[in-house]
Motif scaffolding. Sequence first.
Motif, PDB file in Angstrom:
ATOM      1  N   UNK A  63       0.837  -1.205   0.000  1.00 63.25           N
ATOM      2  CA  UNK A  63       0.000   0.000   0.000  1.00 63.25           C
ATOM      3  C   UNK A  63       0.875   1.259   0.000  1.00 63.25           C
ATOM      4  N   UNK A  64       0.327   2.377  -0.486  1.00 59.15           N
ATOM      5  CA  UNK A  64       1.042   3.645  -0.333  1.00 59.15           C
ATOM      6  C   UNK A  64       1.263   3.914   1.156  1.00 59.15           C
ATOM      7  N   UNK A  65       2.199   4.780   1.492  1.00 59.86           N
ATOM      8  CA  UNK A  65       2.493   5.037   2.908  1.00 59.86           C
ATOM      9  C   UNK A  65       1.232   5.526   3.617  1.00 59.86           C
TER      10      UNK A  65
ATOM     11  N   UNK B  72       2.797   2.007  10.906  1.00 51.82           N
ATOM     12  CA  UNK B  72       2.742   1.756   9.457  1.00 51.82           C
ATOM     13  C   UNK B  72       1.630   0.736   9.192  1.00 51.82           C
ATOM     14  N   UNK B  73       0.784   1.030   8.191  1.00 53.25           N
ATOM     15  CA  UNK B  73      -0.459   0.274   7.999  1.00 53.25           C
ATOM     16  C   UNK B  73      -0.250  -1.222   7.758  1.00 53.25           C
TER      17      UNK B  73
ATOM     18  N   UNK C  52      13.324   5.916   4.456  1.00 55.96           N
ATOM     19  CA  UNK C  52      12.282   6.229   3.482  1.00 55.96           C
ATOM     20  C   UNK C  52      11.323   5.047   3.320  1.00 55.96           C
ATOM     21  N   UNK C  53      10.047   5.353   3.193  1.00 58.60           N
ATOM     22  CA  UNK C  53       9.039   4.288   3.060  1.00 58.60           C
ATOM     23  C   UNK C  53       9.169   3.603   1.712  1.00 58.60           C
ATOM     24  N   UNK C  54       9.147   2.272   1.734  1.00 55.24           N
ATOM     25  CA  UNK C  54       9.161   1.483   0.495  1.00 55.24           C
ATOM     26  C   UNK C  54       8.087   0.416   0.656  1.00 55.24           C
ATOM     27  N   UNK C  55       7.056   0.429  -0.226  1.00 58.79           N
ATOM     28  CA  UNK C  55       5.893  -0.445  -0.025  1.00 58.79           C
ATOM     29  C   UNK C  55       6.235  -1.930   0.081  1.00 58.79           C
TER      30      UNK C  55
END
Length: 313
Positions: A117-119, A127-128, A180-183
């Motif tokens: 999912x997107x961040x 984090x979801x 950094x967020x990475x799905x």
Amino acid sequence: MSTSTRVTTPFTAQSTAAEVVAGIDLTGRRVIVTGGASGIGVETARALAGVGAEVTLAVRNEEAGRRTAEDIIETTGNKQVLVAPLDLADQASVASFVAAWDGPLHILINNAGVMASPETRTPEGWELQFATNHLGHFALATGLHGALAGADGGRVVSVSSAAHLRSPVVFEDIHFRERPYEPWAAYGQSKTANVLFAVEATKRWADDGITVNALMPGGIRTNLQRYVTDEELERLRAQSGGGGVVWKTPEQGAATSVLVATSPLLDGVGGRYFEDCQEAGPNQPGTRTGVAPYALDPEAAERLWQVSVETLA
């Protein structure tokens, strides 16, 4: 059974959930399937209802749940298909579900999930994907521990993924507050957590007769991939050597879940990872099969349990 003996079964990647449960009688057994209204959850629930289980579909969308329940009742003739609301990303919803459950629980299938999912963050700032795929199921399973202990040989099924090979649980920054967020890294980490949960829960709950195993269902096109484009899937396929993803039907995708939930070959066996209806061996570098050593690491499993308890406190 010695811990060194790898479980083998007569089934294959092509076997369906109905084939796996043929000859098994679950009359009088109570089952919960999270995410039971879509994808492999539907076929998992259908196969178990088909051999007599009382099945509760624990779903976010109750209307979809009711439609699915009606369909399963019609196709199996088993009227004991129930629907209950559950949003795994909402701890109040998990607590309500647990409070409403009464009596023994023989099989809990932690099937629901979000993928790539997107961040997105929960109100707690989690984090979801980790919040849904791991923390929600952790709270559900620990909340239902008494019900599982009240069943004779309770089983928990933790639906993981080959994506666990993408990332261990990064304890230093689980919720992507620094990095950094990475799905896909977030998804992979949450799927590793599903395996680690099986390892530690089996250790902690062995005296209650509860076993927990994890599995990879296989590649199935379902609503799980709603955030993933066809182009992205093809790119991932190419990355894994082109032939890395062999698509299964939902009936085949549900087979390993159903095997882990019901097979007499797994009596007393826990803390393992299965794929294509067999216990998986260690992952070999450059392949997308097998289990990563970090996903079965008992120290990481114990640490994740502690972190989960503290996070939910």
